[in-house]
Design an enzyme around this catalytic site. Structure first.
Site, PDB file in Angstrom:
ATOM      1  N   LYS A 280      35.986   4.954  46.123  1.00 31.41           N
ATOM      2  CA  LYS A 280      35.616   6.218  46.751  1.00 31.41           C
ATOM      3  C   LYS A 280      36.797   7.180  46.821  1.00 31.41           C
ATOM      4  O   LYS A 280      36.622   8.403  46.722  1.00 31.41           O
ATOM      5  CB  LYS A 280      35.018   5.966  48.135  1.00 31.41           C
ATOM      6  CG  LYS A 280      33.651   5.274  48.094  1.00 31.41           C
ATOM      7  CD  LYS A 280      32.623   6.087  47.314  1.00 31.41           C
ATOM      8  CE  LYS A 280      31.234   5.488  47.385  1.00 31.41           C
ATOM      9  NZ  LYS A 280      30.235   6.298  46.651  1.00 31.41           N
TER      10      LYS A 280
ATOM     11  N   ASP B  84      20.978   3.574  33.856  1.00 34.61           N
ATOM     12  CA  ASP B  84      22.144   2.861  34.351  1.00 34.61           C
ATOM     13  C   ASP B  84      23.320   3.812  34.193  1.00 34.61           C
ATOM     14  O   ASP B  84      23.695   4.165  33.065  1.00 34.61           O
ATOM     15  CB  ASP B  84      22.370   1.586  33.540  1.00 34.61           C
ATOM     16  CG  ASP B  84      23.524   0.738  34.062  1.00 34.61           C
ATOM     17  OD1 ASP B  84      24.427   1.288  34.740  1.00 34.61           O
ATOM     18  OD2 ASP B  84      23.545  -0.474  33.791  1.00 34.61           O
TER      19      ASP B  84
ATOM     20  N   ASN C  98      24.793  10.237  43.274  1.00 29.98           N
ATOM     21  CA  ASN C  98      24.515   9.476  44.487  1.00 29.98           C
ATOM     22  C   ASN C  98      24.599   7.970  44.282  1.00 29.98           C
ATOM     23  O   ASN C  98      24.820   7.221  45.230  1.00 29.98           O
ATOM     24  CB  ASN C  98      23.119   9.843  44.997  1.00 29.98           C
ATOM     25  CG  ASN C  98      22.714   9.047  46.219  1.00 29.98           C
ATOM     26  OD1 ASN C  98      23.114   9.353  47.331  1.00 29.98           O
ATOM     27  ND2 ASN C  98      21.908   8.001  46.013  1.00 29.98           N
TER      28      ASN C  98
ATOM     29  N   TYR D 125      35.531  -1.061  47.198  1.00 23.79           N
ATOM     30  CA  TYR D 125      34.701   0.086  47.594  1.00 23.79           C
ATOM     31  C   TYR D 125      35.577   1.264  48.021  1.00 23.79           C
ATOM     32  O   TYR D 125      35.387   2.396  47.559  1.00 23.79           O
ATOM     33  CB  TYR D 125      33.765  -0.320  48.727  1.00 23.79           C
ATOM     34  CG  TYR D 125      32.863   0.800  49.192  1.00 23.79           C
ATOM     35  CD1 TYR D 125      31.735   1.157  48.462  1.00 23.79           C
ATOM     36  CD2 TYR D 125      33.136   1.503  50.358  1.00 23.79           C
ATOM     37  CE1 TYR D 125      30.908   2.186  48.879  1.00 23.79           C
ATOM     38  CE2 TYR D 125      32.316   2.535  50.791  1.00 23.79           C
ATOM     39  CZ  TYR D 125      31.197   2.873  50.040  1.00 23.79           C
ATOM     40  OH  TYR D 125      30.390   3.900  50.465  1.00 23.79           O
TER      41      TYR D 125
ATOM     42  N   VAL E 109      25.316   5.108  57.365  1.00 21.48           N
ATOM     43  CA  VAL E 109      23.967   5.628  57.231  1.00 21.48           C
ATOM     44  C   VAL E 109      23.014   4.461  57.024  1.00 21.48           C
ATOM     45  O   VAL E 109      23.311   3.525  56.279  1.00 21.48           O
ATOM     46  CB  VAL E 109      23.864   6.621  56.050  1.00 21.48           C
ATOM     47  CG1 VAL E 109      22.448   7.161  55.926  1.00 21.48           C
ATOM     48  CG2 VAL E 109      24.861   7.770  56.239  1.00 21.48           C
TER      49      VAL E 109
END
Length: 265
Positions: free
Chosen positions: A157, A64, A91, A153, A186
């Site tokens: 980022k 984690d 990632n 989000y 993606v």
């Protein structure tokens, strides 16, 4: 035959499926010893077994990324087993699609813990095992190139983009490179939670006319972990089919705006 990543030990987070799994395979096929980590233990174990059966050097470890003790334990194991780490691919990430002003504090904090704190903890834990020529790749997003409607989000980022730049400054003096990759849309399990309205509106804005595949991203990760990218540091590589080459995000936001009986909120 000499391969790009021979004799390199690379850690990949969020590696059990989707883009992470594609990165693991691509790195291993170029000769890397890959330590794939995730919280999806069944998927991660299956991935490692499949690739190992194909002759690749891949091991799976449950991790984690929010856990400092988890990172410390992994670093201790890697130090004892390999003596050094040559690459880290941050990632692991989560999507958070709540919009202002309706973002919950729990969603906000979880998103930042995984998308930002996780990479920071990974850097702290593994840099002591890295020497000159090592490479760190943070998987960011085109959400960090402009304003997007998913507040937590997008903000996370942008924060990861800032962490990348700071790390490239701090670690460059040690010969360790830190770069960011900014994928667009993606086709991964993360995208599966997006609404059809989002998918359709976003697709209409991509000049290449298609959603990306994990295989579209993985070769760039191989490049950034290899010595071919020896002078790349603090770079931000956008891979989005042209989405951010023009102004598009208001149209996507308008097409996906939640509605109430009183109208758009």
């Amino acid at each position: 035959m000499q391969m790009k990543l021979d004799n390199k030990v690379v850690v990949v987070t969020g590696a059990a499926r989707g883009q992470g799994a594609a990165e693991v395979e691509a790195l291993a096929r170029e000769g890397a010893t890959v330590v794939a980590t995730d919280v999806l233990d069944e998927d991660g174990t299956t991935l490692a077994k499949t690739l190992t059966a194909d002759g690749l050097d891949v091991a799976y470890r449950s991790l984690d990324v929010r856990s400092a003790p988890g990172w410390e334990a992994l670093a201790a194991e890697l130090g004892e087993r390999y003596g050094a780490v040559h690459g880290l691919v941050n990632n692991a990430g989560v999507a958070a699609r709540e919009r202002l002003p309706h973002v919950s504090l729990d969603a906000w904090e979880r998103t930042f813990a995984i998308n930002v704190t996780g990479p920071m903890l990974g850097i702290q834990a593994l840099v002591p095992l890295m020497g000159p020529g090592a490479s760190i790749v943070n998987i960011c997003s085109v959400a960090a190139m402009a304003g997007h409607a998913a507040a937590a989000y997008t903000s996370s980022k942008w924060a990861l983009r800032g962490l990348t730049r700071t790390a490239s400054l701090e670690l460059g003096a040690r010969g360790i490179r830190v770069n960011a990759v900014m994928p667009g849309l993606v086709d991964t399990p993360l995208m599966a939670s997006a609404s059809p309205a989002f998918h359709d509106a976003a697709l209409a804005e991509i000049p290449l006319g298609r959603i990306g595949l994990p295989a579209d991203i993985a070769p760039t990760i191989v490049f950034l972990l290899s010595d071919d990218s020896a002078y790349y540091n603090g770079a931000e590589l956008v891979i989005d089919g042209g989405l951010t080459a023009h102004v598009s995000h208001k149209g996507i936001a308008d097409a996906t705006r939640p509605t109430t009986p009183e109208g758009p909120r």
